[in-house]
Design a protein around this motif. Structure first.
Motif, PDB file in Angstrom:
ATOM      1  N   LEU A 167       0.823  -1.205   0.000  1.00 12.60           N
ATOM      2  CA  LEU A 167       0.000   0.000   0.000  1.00 12.60           C
ATOM      3  C   LEU A 167       0.859   1.259   0.000  1.00 12.60           C
ATOM      4  CD1 LEU A 167      -2.807  -1.135   2.449  1.00 12.60           C
ATOM      5  CD2 LEU A 167      -2.943  -0.931  -0.042  1.00 12.60           C
ATOM      6  N   ALA A 168       2.037   1.177   0.605  1.00 13.11           N
ATOM      7  CA  ALA A 168       2.969   2.308   0.547  1.00 13.11           C
ATOM      8  C   ALA A 168       3.400   2.561  -0.899  1.00 13.11           C
ATOM      9  CB  ALA A 168       4.183   2.039   1.423  1.00 13.11           C
ATOM     10  N   SER A 169       3.577   1.490  -1.676  1.00 11.66           N
ATOM     11  CA  SER A 169       3.919   1.644  -3.093  1.00 11.66           C
ATOM     12  C   SER A 169       2.764   2.268  -3.859  1.00 11.66           C
ATOM     13  CB  SER A 169       4.286   0.288  -3.700  1.00 11.66           C
ATOM     14  OG  SER A 169       5.472  -0.227  -3.124  1.00 11.66           O
ATOM     15  N   CYS A 170       1.534   1.868  -3.516  1.00 11.64           N
ATOM     16  CA  CYS A 170       0.367   2.483  -4.150  1.00 11.64           C
ATOM     17  C   CYS A 170       0.312   3.970  -3.832  1.00 11.64           C
ATOM     18  CB  CYS A 170      -0.913   1.797  -3.678  1.00 11.64           C
ATOM     19  SG  CYS A 170      -1.138   0.103  -4.271  1.00 11.64           S
ATOM     20  N   ALA A 171       0.560   4.308  -2.575  1.00 16.27           N
ATOM     21  CA  ALA A 171       0.548   5.717  -2.170  1.00 16.27           C
ATOM     22  C   ALA A 171       1.635   6.500  -2.901  1.00 16.27           C
ATOM     23  CB  ALA A 171       0.729   5.827  -0.661  1.00 16.27           C
ATOM     24  N   ARG A 172       2.776   5.863  -3.164  1.00 14.49           N
ATOM     25  CA  ARG A 172       3.892   6.529  -3.834  1.00 14.49           C
ATOM     26  C   ARG A 172       3.513   6.976  -5.234  1.00 14.49           C
ATOM     27  NH1 ARG A 172       7.787   5.533  -7.406  1.00 14.49           N
ATOM     28  NH2 ARG A 172       7.013   3.405  -7.816  1.00 14.49           N
ATOM     29  N   VAL A 173       2.702   6.167  -5.945  1.00 14.22           N
ATOM     30  CA  VAL A 173       2.353   6.513  -7.328  1.00 14.22           C
ATOM     31  C   VAL A 173       1.059   7.319  -7.408  1.00 14.22           C
ATOM     32  CG1 VAL A 173       3.574   4.513  -8.238  1.00 14.22           C
ATOM     33  CG2 VAL A 173       1.122   4.341  -7.792  1.00 14.22           C
ATOM     34  N   LEU A 174       0.420   7.551  -6.269  1.00 14.82           N
ATOM     35  CA  LEU A 174      -0.767   8.408  -6.254  1.00 14.82           C
ATOM     36  C   LEU A 174      -0.363   9.859  -5.982  1.00 14.82           C
ATOM     37  CD1 LEU A 174      -3.426   6.316  -4.288  1.00 14.82           C
ATOM     38  CD2 LEU A 174      -3.670   7.197  -6.615  1.00 14.82           C
ATOM     39  N   ARG A 175      -0.955  10.762  -6.704  1.00  9.07           N
ATOM     40  CA  ARG A 175      -0.743  12.173  -6.435  1.00  9.07           C
ATOM     41  C   ARG A 175      -1.444  12.551  -5.129  1.00  9.07           C
ATOM     42  NH1 ARG A 175      -2.149  13.086 -12.745  1.00  9.07           N
ATOM     43  NH2 ARG A 175      -0.137  12.323 -13.542  1.00  9.07           N
ATOM     44  N   PRO A 176      -1.031  13.637  -4.492  1.00 13.53           N
ATOM     45  CA  PRO A 176      -1.668  14.035  -3.231  1.00 13.53           C
ATOM     46  C   PRO A 176      -3.187  14.107  -3.365  1.00 13.53           C
ATOM     47  CG  PRO A 176       0.284  15.352  -3.617  1.00 13.53           C
ATOM     48  CD  PRO A 176       0.077  14.539  -4.863  1.00 13.53           C
ATOM     49  N   GLY A 177      -3.878  13.467  -2.429  1.00  8.59           N
ATOM     50  CA  GLY A 177      -5.333  13.445  -2.479  1.00  8.59           C
ATOM     51  C   GLY A 177      -5.908  12.481  -3.487  1.00  8.59           C
ATOM     52  N   GLY A 178      -5.045  11.644  -4.081  1.00  9.05           N
ATOM     53  CA  GLY A 178      -5.524  10.652  -5.038  1.00  9.05           C
ATOM     54  C   GLY A 178      -6.273   9.536  -4.341  1.00  9.05           C
ATOM     55  N   VAL A 179      -6.998   8.748  -5.131  1.00 11.86           N
ATOM     56  CA  VAL A 179      -7.865   7.724  -4.552  1.00 11.86           C
ATOM     57  C   VAL A 179      -7.412   6.332  -4.965  1.00 11.86           C
ATOM     58  CG1 VAL A 179      -9.536   7.893  -6.462  1.00 11.86           C
ATOM     59  CG2 VAL A 179     -10.252   6.938  -4.276  1.00 11.86           C
ATOM     60  N   LEU A 180      -7.431   5.445  -3.987  1.00 11.67           N
ATOM     61  CA  LEU A 180      -7.197   4.018  -4.217  1.00 11.67           C
ATOM     62  C   LEU A 180      -8.542   3.319  -4.113  1.00 11.67           C
ATOM     63  CD1 LEU A 180      -5.369   1.482  -4.480  1.00 11.67           C
ATOM     64  CD2 LEU A 180      -5.185   1.501  -1.981  1.00 11.67           C
ATOM     65  N   ALA A 181      -8.929   2.591  -5.160  1.00 13.01           N
ATOM     66  CA  ALA A 181     -10.186   1.835  -5.186  1.00 13.01           C
ATOM     67  C   ALA A 181      -9.855   0.384  -5.465  1.00 13.01           C
ATOM     68  CB  ALA A 181     -11.128   2.396  -6.246  1.00 13.01           C
ATOM     69  N   VAL A 182     -10.280  -0.511  -4.596  1.00 17.28           N
ATOM     70  CA  VAL A 182      -9.942  -1.935  -4.708  1.00 17.28           C
ATOM     71  C   VAL A 182     -11.229  -2.746  -4.737  1.00 17.28           C
ATOM     72  CG1 VAL A 182      -8.742  -3.879  -3.642  1.00 17.28           C
ATOM     73  CG2 VAL A 182      -7.773  -1.577  -3.469  1.00 17.28           C
ATOM     74  N   TRP A 183     -11.429  -3.485  -5.820  1.00 19.61           N
ATOM     75  CA  TRP A 183     -12.614  -4.343  -5.950  1.00 19.61           C
ATOM     76  C   TRP A 183     -12.433  -5.614  -5.114  1.00 19.61           C
ATOM     77  CZ3 TRP A 183     -13.755  -9.324  -7.257  1.00 19.61           C
ATOM     78  CH2 TRP A 183     -15.082  -9.619  -7.571  1.00 19.61           C
ATOM     79  N   SER A 184     -13.531  -6.103  -4.542  1.00 19.89           N
ATOM     80  CA  SER A 184     -13.485  -7.344  -3.770  1.00 19.89           C
ATOM     81  C   SER A 184     -14.835  -8.043  -3.834  1.00 19.89           C
ATOM     82  CB  SER A 184     -13.120  -7.058  -2.312  1.00 19.89           C
ATOM     83  OG  SER A 184     -13.079  -8.262  -1.558  1.00 19.89           O
ATOM     84  N   ALA A 185     -14.796  -9.364  -3.810  1.00 17.93           N
ATOM     85  CA  ALA A 185     -16.024 -10.153  -3.812  1.00 17.93           C
ATOM     86  C   ALA A 185     -16.692 -10.160  -2.443  1.00 17.93           C
ATOM     87  CB  ALA A 185     -15.731 -11.583  -4.259  1.00 17.93           C
ATOM     88  N   GLN A 186     -16.001  -9.648  -1.421  1.00 15.18           N
ATOM     89  CA  GLN A 186     -16.581  -9.595  -0.074  1.00 15.18           C
ATOM     90  C   GLN A 186     -15.851  -8.537   0.740  1.00 15.18           C
ATOM     91  OE1 GLN A 186     -15.919 -13.586   1.311  1.00 15.18           O
ATOM     92  NE2 GLN A 186     -13.791 -13.222   1.854  1.00 15.18           N
ATOM     93  N   PRO A 187     -16.491  -7.973   1.772  1.00 17.60           N
ATOM     94  CA  PRO A 187     -15.826  -6.960   2.590  1.00 17.60           C
ATOM     95  C   PRO A 187     -14.637  -7.555   3.348  1.00 17.60           C
ATOM     96  CG  PRO A 187     -18.201  -6.998   2.990  1.00 17.60           C
ATOM     97  CD  PRO A 187     -17.878  -8.217   2.193  1.00 17.60           C
ATOM     98  N   SER A 188     -13.664  -6.697   3.660  1.00 12.28           N
ATOM     99  CA  SER A 188     -12.504  -7.125   4.428  1.00 12.28           C
ATOM    100  C   SER A 188     -12.188  -6.069   5.489  1.00 12.28           C
ATOM    101  CB  SER A 188     -11.281  -7.341   3.530  1.00 12.28           C
ATOM    102  OG  SER A 188     -10.142  -7.667   4.300  1.00 12.28           O
ATOM    103  N   PRO A 189     -12.753  -6.200   6.686  1.00 10.18           N
ATOM    104  CA  PRO A 189     -12.437  -5.249   7.761  1.00 10.18           C
ATOM    105  C   PRO A 189     -10.942  -5.195   8.059  1.00 10.18           C
ATOM    106  CG  PRO A 189     -14.361  -6.578   8.339  1.00 10.18           C
ATOM    107  CD  PRO A 189     -13.784  -7.179   7.102  1.00 10.18           C
ATOM    108  N   GLU A 190     -10.259  -6.323   7.939  1.00 10.30           N
ATOM    109  CA  GLU A 190      -8.817  -6.339   8.179  1.00 10.30           C
ATOM    110  C   GLU A 190      -8.090  -5.444   7.176  1.00 10.30           C
ATOM    111  OE1 GLU A 190      -5.056  -9.485   8.401  1.00 10.30           O
ATOM    112  OE2 GLU A 190      -7.104 -10.233   8.148  1.00 10.30           O
ATOM    113  N   PHE A 191      -8.512  -5.490   5.910  1.00 10.56           N
ATOM    114  CA  PHE A 191      -7.889  -4.654   4.891  1.00 10.56           C
ATOM    115  C   PHE A 191      -8.158  -3.176   5.169  1.00 10.56           C
ATOM    116  CE2 PHE A 191      -8.067  -2.773   0.482  1.00 10.56           C
ATOM    117  CZ  PHE A 191      -6.700  -2.732   0.304  1.00 10.56           C
ATOM    118  N   GLU A 192      -9.350  -2.854   5.639  1.00  6.36           N
ATOM    119  CA  GLU A 192      -9.631  -1.472   6.013  1.00  6.36           C
ATOM    120  C   GLU A 192      -8.640  -0.988   7.075  1.00  6.36           C
ATOM    121  OE1 GLU A 192     -13.618  -0.942   7.283  1.00  6.36           O
ATOM    122  OE2 GLU A 192     -14.435  -0.899   5.251  1.00  6.36           O
ATOM    123  N   GLY A 193      -8.376  -1.844   8.057  1.00  5.56           N
ATOM    124  CA  GLY A 193      -7.427  -1.482   9.095  1.00  5.56           C
ATOM    125  C   GLY A 193      -6.028  -1.298   8.552  1.00  5.56           C
TER     126      GLY A 193
END
Length: 225
Positions: A167-193
């Motif tokens: 996720l740090a790598s994802c943040a590195r390629v996102l511009r300030p205030g950019g959005v990360l959107a991740v598709w999933s077949a089910q919710p993941s509270p652990e991933f939110e954390g």
């Protein structure tokens, strides 16, 4: 009287660096299977389209934002992004050469031909995890759909993407205030954390009703900075 069983027809089967990938026809839909794991089909596509729209909406009116789509799949996300003139550059990262070929001149071309010819579109044939670690490009949005979710990856190496380092790598390629959107077949509270621990803000999960079964979800988070 026996009930007729609709047996899927295998249209192509390839062995690549990440294992086997199969394109098959099942009734009126096309399906992609990777290493025996169902990835997606052409029966619906509403959650893939919502993945793109949710990312755009979270950018709060940013002009001509650039988007990276992780995973070409059956092409729903790309086609939907290309149909929206509000997007700027549209980069699709796909590691399976077979899938790219199925879109360029194979059975999936009907879904993506117009999007592939759009001058904003670029297909990058590489592993997404490697791309976010190595590229010097930056984006306003990352729309990731390479697995069945953070807790159900297609290959073991993909799991690194959903940990703090990935996720740090994802943040590195996102511009300030950019959005990360991740598709999933089910919710993941652990991933939110994990997203919060990695410094992402405004973390939330949006449910998307589907034709059959439990809703799909999109995990959304805003990059720090």
């Amino acid at each position: 009287m026996p009930i007729p069983y609709d047996i899927p027809e295998v249209l192509d089967r390839r062995e690549g660096p990440h294992g086997e990938v199969v394109l098959r026809r099942h009734g009126d839909r096309l399906e992609i299977i990777a290493n025996g794991c169902f990835l997606m089909d052409t029966s619906d596509g509403r959650s893939e389209r919502r993945l793109v729209d949710a990312a755009r909406d979270a950018l709060a009116g940013r002009e001509r934002p650039d988007v990276l789509i992780g995973g070409l799949g059956v092409g729903f996300s790309l086609a939907h992004a290309a149909a929206d003139p509000r997007w700027g550059r549209i980069t699709v990262v796909e590691r399976e050469h077979a899938i790219v070929e199925w879109h360029r001149d194979g059975p999936l071309a009907a879904l993506s031909a117009q999007a592939l010819s759009d001058p904003r579109t670029e297909i990058v044939e590489t592993d997404l995890v490697a791309h976010v670690n190595e590229t010097s490009d930056t984006y306003d949005a990352l729309c990731l759909d390479i697995d069945n979710g953070p807790d159900w990856t297609v290959t073991d190496g993909n799991g690194n993407l959903y940990r703090e380092a990935g996720l740090a790598s994802c943040a590195r390629v996102l511009r300030p205030g950019g959005v990360l959107a991740v598709w999933s077949a089910q919710p993941s509270p652990e991933f939110e954390g994990t997203l919060r621990n990695a410094g992402f803000q405004q973390v939330r999960t949006e449910e998307i009703p589907v034709a059959r079964g439990v809703p799909d979800v999109v995990h959304l988070a805003i990059s720090p900075g």
